[in-house]
Design a protein around this motif. Structure first.
Motif, PDB file in Angstrom:
ATOM      1  N   LEU A  31       0.832  -1.204   0.000  1.00 48.05           N
ATOM      2  CA  LEU A  31       0.000   0.000   0.000  1.00 48.05           C
ATOM      3  C   LEU A  31       0.866   1.255   0.000  1.00 48.05           C
ATOM      4  O   LEU A  31       0.578   2.230  -0.706  1.00 48.05           O
ATOM      5  N   PHE A  32       1.966   1.222   0.786  1.00 50.65           N
ATOM      6  CA  PHE A  32       2.893   2.356   0.818  1.00 50.65           C
ATOM      7  C   PHE A  32       3.488   2.608  -0.564  1.00 50.65           C
ATOM      8  O   PHE A  32       3.580   3.757  -1.018  1.00 50.65           O
ATOM      9  N   CYS A  33       3.869   1.538  -1.246  1.00 47.62           N
ATOM     10  CA  CYS A  33       4.476   1.676  -2.573  1.00 47.62           C
ATOM     11  C   CYS A  33       3.479   2.276  -3.567  1.00 47.62           C
ATOM     12  O   CYS A  33       3.831   3.172  -4.344  1.00 47.62           O
ATOM     13  N   ILE A  34       2.240   1.787  -3.540  1.00 45.65           N
ATOM     14  CA  ILE A  34       1.217   2.285  -4.466  1.00 45.65           C
ATOM     15  C   ILE A  34       0.928   3.755  -4.204  1.00 45.65           C
ATOM     16  O   ILE A  34       0.892   4.584  -5.131  1.00 45.65           O
ATOM     17  N   ILE A  35       0.730   4.106  -2.930  1.00 48.16           N
ATOM     18  CA  ILE A  35       0.416   5.497  -2.585  1.00 48.16           C
ATOM     19  C   ILE A  35       1.573   6.417  -2.947  1.00 48.16           C
ATOM     20  O   ILE A  35       1.373   7.505  -3.496  1.00 48.16           O
ATOM     21  N   THR A  36       2.805   5.993  -2.650  1.00 47.75           N
ATOM     22  CA  THR A  36       3.979   6.810  -2.962  1.00 47.75           C
ATOM     23  C   THR A  36       4.085   7.062  -4.459  1.00 47.75           C
ATOM     24  O   THR A  36       4.318   8.196  -4.902  1.00 47.75           O
ATOM     25  N   TYR A  37       3.885   6.012  -5.257  1.00 48.80           N
ATOM     26  CA  TYR A  37       3.982   6.152  -6.714  1.00 48.80           C
ATOM     27  C   TYR A  37       2.913   7.102  -7.255  1.00 48.80           C
ATOM     28  O   TYR A  37       3.175   7.897  -8.163  1.00 48.80           O
ATOM     29  N   LEU A  38       1.705   7.033  -6.686  1.00 45.34           N
ATOM     30  CA  LEU A  38       0.605   7.863  -7.170  1.00 45.34           C
ATOM     31  C   LEU A  38       0.711   9.309  -6.695  1.00 45.34           C
ATOM     32  O   LEU A  38       0.266  10.236  -7.383  1.00 45.34           O
ATOM     33  N   VAL A  39       1.306   9.505  -5.526  1.00 41.24           N
ATOM     34  CA  VAL A  39       1.355  10.846  -4.929  1.00 41.24           C
ATOM     35  C   VAL A  39       2.553  11.658  -5.416  1.00 41.24           C
ATOM     36  O   VAL A  39       2.461  12.882  -5.582  1.00 41.24           O
ATOM     37  N   THR A  40       3.677  11.010  -5.673  1.00 41.85           N
ATOM     38  CA  THR A  40       4.908  11.752  -5.992  1.00 41.85           C
ATOM     39  C   THR A  40       4.791  12.706  -7.185  1.00 41.85           C
ATOM     40  O   THR A  40       5.433  13.765  -7.162  1.00 41.85           O
ATOM     41  N   PRO A  41       4.000  12.408  -8.235  1.00 39.85           N
ATOM     42  CA  PRO A  41       3.904  13.394  -9.323  1.00 39.85           C
ATOM     43  C   PRO A  41       3.367  14.747  -8.873  1.00 39.85           C
ATOM     44  O   PRO A  41       3.714  15.776  -9.470  1.00 39.85           O
ATOM     45  N   PHE A  42       2.539  14.764  -7.824  1.00 36.37           N
ATOM     46  CA  PHE A  42       1.964  16.023  -7.364  1.00 36.37           C
ATOM     47  C   PHE A  42       3.004  16.931  -6.701  1.00 36.37           C
ATOM     48  O   PHE A  42       2.766  18.120  -6.523  1.00 36.37           O
ATOM     49  N   PHE A  43       4.149  16.367  -6.340  1.00 34.89           N
ATOM     50  CA  PHE A  43       5.232  17.185  -5.804  1.00 34.89           C
ATOM     51  C   PHE A  43       5.982  17.907  -6.915  1.00 34.89           C
ATOM     52  O   PHE A  43       6.698  18.873  -6.669  1.00 34.89           O
ATOM     53  N   MET A  44       5.830  17.435  -8.155  1.00 36.71           N
ATOM     54  CA  MET A  44       6.552  18.001  -9.289  1.00 36.71           C
ATOM     55  C   MET A  44       5.686  18.902 -10.162  1.00 36.71           C
ATOM     56  O   MET A  44       6.196  19.822 -10.793  1.00 36.71           O
ATOM     57  N   GLY A 126      -1.740  27.394 -17.382  1.00 41.96           N
ATOM     58  CA  GLY A 126      -2.265  28.501 -18.175  1.00 41.96           C
ATOM     59  C   GLY A 126      -3.531  28.105 -18.911  1.00 41.96           C
ATOM     60  O   GLY A 126      -4.459  27.551 -18.317  1.00 41.96           O
ATOM     61  N   ASP A 127      -3.552  28.362 -20.213  1.00 46.01           N
ATOM     62  CA  ASP A 127      -4.700  27.990 -21.043  1.00 46.01           C
ATOM     63  C   ASP A 127      -4.452  26.720 -21.845  1.00 46.01           C
ATOM     64  O   ASP A 127      -5.261  26.367 -22.716  1.00 46.01           O
ATOM     65  N   SER A 128      -3.355  26.028 -21.586  1.00 42.54           N
ATOM     66  CA  SER A 128      -3.071  24.785 -22.308  1.00 42.54           C
ATOM     67  C   SER A 128      -3.977  23.654 -21.819  1.00 42.54           C
ATOM     68  O   SER A 128      -4.362  23.601 -20.653  1.00 42.54           O
ATOM     69  N   LYS A 129      -4.308  22.751 -22.727  1.00 41.27           N
ATOM     70  CA  LYS A 129      -5.177  21.624 -22.410  1.00 41.27           C
ATOM     71  C   LYS A 129      -4.345  20.388 -22.072  1.00 41.27           C
ATOM     72  O   LYS A 129      -3.142  20.343 -22.277  1.00 41.27           O
ATOM     73  N   GLY A 130      -5.042  19.356 -21.596  1.00 45.87           N
ATOM     74  CA  GLY A 130      -4.394  18.081 -21.363  1.00 45.87           C
ATOM     75  C   GLY A 130      -3.952  17.880 -19.927  1.00 45.87           C
ATOM     76  O   GLY A 130      -4.225  18.690 -19.040  1.00 45.87           O
ATOM     77  N   TYR A 131      -3.253  16.793 -19.707  1.00 43.07           N
ATOM     78  CA  TYR A 131      -2.784  16.385 -18.381  1.00 43.07           C
ATOM     79  C   TYR A 131      -1.265  16.499 -18.341  1.00 43.07           C
ATOM     80  O   TYR A 131      -0.577  16.011 -19.245  1.00 43.07           O
ATOM     81  N   CYS A 132      -0.756  17.127 -17.308  1.00 39.82           N
ATOM     82  CA  CYS A 132       0.688  17.330 -17.200  1.00 39.82           C
ATOM     83  C   CYS A 132       1.358  16.150 -16.515  1.00 39.82           C
ATOM     84  O   CYS A 132       1.008  15.781 -15.387  1.00 39.82           O
ATOM     85  N   SER A 133       2.288  15.557 -17.201  1.00 42.26           N
ATOM     86  CA  SER A 133       3.084  14.453 -16.667  1.00 42.26           C
ATOM     87  C   SER A 133       4.474  14.558 -17.279  1.00 42.26           C
ATOM     88  O   SER A 133       4.720  15.404 -18.145  1.00 42.26           O
ATOM     89  N   PRO A 211      16.274  -0.004  -5.428  1.00 45.61           N
ATOM     90  CA  PRO A 211      14.966  -0.383  -5.988  1.00 45.61           C
ATOM     91  C   PRO A 211      13.860   0.626  -5.674  1.00 45.61           C
ATOM     92  O   PRO A 211      12.887   0.726  -6.420  1.00 45.61           O
ATOM     93  N   LEU A 212      14.018   1.386  -4.576  1.00 46.31           N
ATOM     94  CA  LEU A 212      12.974   2.330  -4.188  1.00 46.31           C
ATOM     95  C   LEU A 212      12.871   3.530  -5.132  1.00 46.31           C
ATOM     96  O   LEU A 212      11.874   4.252  -5.089  1.00 46.31           O
ATOM     97  N   ASN A 213      13.883   3.758  -5.969  1.00 45.89           N
ATOM     98  CA  ASN A 213      13.756   4.901  -6.889  1.00 45.89           C
ATOM     99  C   ASN A 213      12.680   4.665  -7.947  1.00 45.89           C
ATOM    100  O   ASN A 213      12.227   5.594  -8.602  1.00 45.89           O
ATOM    101  N   SER A 214      12.247   3.402  -8.091  1.00 48.34           N
ATOM    102  CA  SER A 214      11.147   3.112  -9.017  1.00 48.34           C
ATOM    103  C   SER A 214       9.806   3.588  -8.468  1.00 48.34           C
ATOM    104  O   SER A 214       8.805   3.582  -9.207  1.00 48.34           O
ATOM    105  N   LEU A 215       9.775   4.010  -7.209  1.00 47.75           N
ATOM    106  CA  LEU A 215       8.532   4.515  -6.621  1.00 47.75           C
ATOM    107  C   LEU A 215       8.266   5.964  -7.014  1.00 47.75           C
ATOM    108  O   LEU A 215       7.182   6.484  -6.738  1.00 47.75           O
TER     109      LEU A 215
END
Length: 303
Positions: A31-44, A126-133, A211-215
């Motif tokens: 669960l920690f791995c899944i949450i970490t992977y899903l949450v980390t993009p919001f820090f960027m 701004g006014d750009s469309k789409g999802y930022c990743s 291996p944790l950098n894959s999170l």
């Protein structure tokens, strides 16, 4: 007989308890791995639209809003200098947007004199469309560069690769390096670049090792793109940068096969780098050199 039966029950109970503990521990780790992977993009990724900056840009001579139809419809600004035949494409950082970036260029016009300048918003900014990743940022960077060197679908073109300067700041340096490696450009200017996004994560929470950098759910491996850049970039960094470790910048510098020019300072915070007088002077020296030569001169090393 009763004693033997009781002993078996105790063993079975202990075995069940150990099994439950093991399942709980493994489940918690998963669960920690899944949450970490899903949450980390919001820090960027911090989608931003600076309405005040956009209002301040209205009616400025030579400045126009433009749209780039591509995988995501991108929006931003083009500052057109009728006397210029060179274009600077700017990729901004985590908390900025195209309007605030263009306002920065107008307020520091001397350092960027004689250049056309474009700043385009990332998807969802701004006014750009789409999802930022990470993927959509890399794609957007290439779409913008290809549009202006005539390979895109937009009518805004007319520059050759030898007339395009790519400049990135902070998080935007990763896509800037990627675009330079895939699309090419005449010069590459990087302000506070990083070796990889994992370095940025570890600068805040030092757990992304091995291996944790894959999170890390947002991956921008600047070092991998740098290996395919054919030119020598100008790298500007501060030894006291608290957001992008100076050591990460130095590691990245060594990955450019054609070498690099490093201009380093101390005592300048991350957010102050683009507007610092010393940094602007270093950029101005490069842009002035580019008016007569398409390549960076070694003189910038003296800064």
């Amino acid at each position: 007989m009763d004693t033997h039966s009781s002993s078996q029950k105790n063993k079975a109970s202990s075995g069940n308890l150990l099994w439950r503990i093991l399942v709980t521990v493994l489940g918690s780790i998963f669960l920690f791995c899944i949450i970490t992977y899903l949450v980390t993009p919001f820090f960027m990724v911090h989608p931003n639209k600076d309405a005040d900056a956009a209002a301040a840009l209205e009616g400025f001579p030579g400045l126009s809003q433009i749209n780039i139809p591509c995988r995501n419809e991108l929006s931003g600004y083009l500052l057109d200098d009728p006397s210029s035949e060179r274009l600077l494409i700017f990729f901004y950082g985590i908390d900025d947007d195209a309007a605030s970036s263009m306002l920065y260029f107008l307020e520091n016009a001397d350092a960027y004199a004689g250049l056309d300048i474009v700043a385009i918003d990332w998807p969802s900014y701004g006014d750009s469309k789409g999802y930022c990743s990470a993927d959509s940022m890399r794609a957007a960077a290439c779409d913008v560069v290809n549009t202006f060197n005539g390979e895109g679908a937009s009518a805004v073109s007319g520059y050759s690769c030898s007339e395009i300067i790519i400049m990135g700041y902070s998080l935007g340096t990763g896509p800037a390096i990627y675009a330079a490696s895939v699309c090419g450009c005449s010069d590459l200017i990087l302000i506070s670049p990083y070796y990889s996004s994992v370095d940025l994560y570890n600068n805040v929470i030092p757990i992304f090792y091995g291996p944790l950098n894959s999170l890390a759910g947002f991956r921008m491996d600047s070092f991998a793109y740098a290996q395919d850049v054919s030119i020598s970039p100008l790298i500007i960094a501060s030894e006291t940068d608290a957001r992008v470790p100076y050591e990460s910048t130095l590691k990245l510098s060594e990955c450019f096969p054609s070498g690099y020019s490093l201009v380093s300072f101390t005592g300048i915070e991350h957010g102050d780098l683009p507007e610092d007088a010393q940094v602007l002077a270093a950029i101005e020296s490069v842009t002035l050199v580019q008016q007569t030569s398409p390549t960076l001169k070694s003189s910038v090393d003296s800064w």
